[in-house]
Scaffold this motif. Structure first.
Motif, PDB file in Angstrom:
ATOM      1  N   GLY A  95       0.815  -1.201   0.000  1.00  0.00           N
ATOM      2  CA  GLY A  95       0.000   0.000   0.000  1.00  0.00           C
ATOM      3  C   GLY A  95       0.851   1.255   0.000  1.00  0.00           C
ATOM      4  N   PRO A  96       1.022   1.929  -1.168  1.00  0.00           N
ATOM      5  CA  PRO A  96       0.348   1.600  -2.438  1.00  0.00           C
ATOM      6  C   PRO A  96       0.849   0.290  -3.048  1.00  0.00           C
ATOM      7  CG  PRO A  96       1.987   3.309  -2.788  1.00  0.00           C
ATOM      8  CD  PRO A  96       1.930   3.096  -1.305  1.00  0.00           C
ATOM      9  N   TRP A  97       0.005  -0.292  -3.885  1.00  0.00           N
ATOM     10  CA  TRP A  97       0.325  -1.554  -4.547  1.00  0.00           C
ATOM     11  C   TRP A  97       0.712  -1.291  -6.001  1.00  0.00           C
ATOM     12  CZ3 TRP A  97      -3.369  -1.149  -0.788  1.00  0.00           C
ATOM     13  CH2 TRP A  97      -3.276  -2.059   0.282  1.00  0.00           C
ATOM     14  N   GLU A 259      -0.261   8.070  -7.437  1.00  0.00           N
ATOM     15  CA  GLU A 259      -0.745   7.066  -8.383  1.00  0.00           C
ATOM     16  C   GLU A 259      -0.085   7.276  -9.751  1.00  0.00           C
ATOM     17  OE1 GLU A 259      -3.753   7.669  -5.215  1.00  0.00           O
ATOM     18  OE2 GLU A 259      -2.671   8.992  -6.589  1.00  0.00           O
ATOM     19  N   ASN A 307      -1.495   2.093  -7.364  1.00  0.00           N
ATOM     20  CA  ASN A 307      -2.666   2.712  -6.739  1.00  0.00           C
ATOM     21  C   ASN A 307      -2.885   2.124  -5.343  1.00  0.00           C
ATOM     22  OD1 ASN A 307      -3.800   0.147  -7.161  1.00  0.00           O
ATOM     23  ND2 ASN A 307      -4.853   0.783  -9.016  1.00  0.00           N
ATOM     24  N   ASP A 308      -4.044   2.428  -4.754  1.00  0.00           N
ATOM     25  CA  ASP A 308      -4.370   1.934  -3.417  1.00  0.00           C
ATOM     26  C   ASP A 308      -5.331   0.762  -3.457  1.00  0.00           C
ATOM     27  OD1 ASP A 308      -6.591   3.269  -4.297  1.00  0.00           O
ATOM     28  OD2 ASP A 308      -6.746   4.637  -2.581  1.00  0.00           O
TER      29      ASP A 308
END
Length: 312
Positions: A95-97, A259, A307-308
């Motif tokens: 997270g973020p991935w 992002e 993103n998350d």
């Protein structure tokens, strides 16, 4: 009497466990600008004679279900379309991935997509949707959207939703001004516009069935093509085209919140273009490029989304 209005239309999707069978839950509401997704069944004119000049009743032909969806290229929702195009991503991070989608998968997931016109009411469920083509344009200004072309097995229309209450996504759109283009790791300048089209070239399995639907849609040899238009300022791309050497092109978008979306084409081949002087204005050159499998990386392209969202 209520009339259908596009402003109130909605769309939700979920990945299927069994092709052509909508899941009971797990739908996500998707942002979209427009769609032509639908089913049609043409009529065949009667060829029989002996009943006068007036024709006999027509006969129904096979069902065709397909269409396009115009979607925003955003940080979260676009990952569903990338999974449909390339298959399950390799996800890393806490997270973020970071989701890495790779070309070359032998099998593609299928989707169930429900479109809603609540005024009528009309709830159309399209099952067995497989992504045939994904395309978008890189330019200086305007809205950044992609066109998703789908092949579906069939359509089921009802007056209530079969998708339940879909999950919501936070919309974080990328814009053209967030974009950058690199060639072999270095910034590529003088680019006016770029067209990108990835195609799975689906083969419809048109077996004999009582319902007139297809049995599936299998991917064949993929294709990644497009065009790049540049202001003619140097001979870098022309020299590459003449020599026949490939290059790596990377198209990236990022947001201040972290992002990002990066689309890397590992081996791009350029044709030798015609350089025309059409008047007193600047001279531009257009290259209709093609991509192929890169022998070092082992694939044609890679799409990376940060993103998350923990899993797609």
């Amino acid at each position: 009497m209520a009339r259908a209005q596009g402003a109130r239309a909605q769309m939700a999707l979920a990945f299927e466990t069994t092709y052509g069978t909508p899941p009971a839950s797990g739908f996500t509401r998707m942002p979209f600008a427009s769609t032509t997704l639908g089913a049609e069944q043409p009529l065949l004119n009667s060829e029989l004679l002996g009943y006068g000049r007036d024709p006999l009743a027509p006969i129904k032909d096979a069902v065709t279900a397909d269409g396009d969806v115009i979607v925003p290229i955003d940080a979260a929702g676009f990952g569903f379309w990338l999974k449909a195009a390339f298959g399950q991503p390799a996800t890393t991070g806490t997270g973020p991935w970071t989701h890495e989608f790779r070309s070359g998968a032998w099998t593609l997931p299928s989707l169930s997509i429900e479109t809603v016109m609540p005024e009528v009411p009309r709830y159309a469920m399209y099952s067995g949707c497989v992504l045939d083509q994904l395309s978008w344009q890189v330019q200086r200004s305007g809205l950044l959207t992609a066109t998703v072309r789908l092949v579906a097995q069939g359509e089921t229309v009802g007056t209530t939703s079969a998708a339940g209450t879909p999950a919501e996504l936070e919309l974080k759109r990328f814009g053209h001004f967030n974009g950058a283009i690199t060639r072999n790791g270095a910034a590529l300048g003088n680019v006016v516009s770029v067209d990108i089209t990835y195609a799975n070239n689906l083969d419809r399995i048109e077996t004999i069935r009582s319902d007139g639907r297809i049995d599936g849609a299998d991917p064949s040899i993929a294709a990644l093509t497009g065009s790049i238009e540049v202001r003619f300022a140097d001979a870098t791309l022309v020299t590459q085209a003449v020599n026949g050497d490939p290059c790596a092109l990377e198209f990236g978008y990022g947001l201040p919140s972290g992002e990002s979306f990066t689309f890397t084409v590992h081996a791009v081949y350029l044709p030798r273009p015609r350089i025309e002087i059409s008047g007193p204005q600047g001279v531009q050159a257009k290259f209709d490029w093609q991509a192929a499998r890169d022998s070092v990386v082992g694939r044609m392209c890679t799409a990376t989304l940060v993103n998350d969202v923990d899993v797609y």
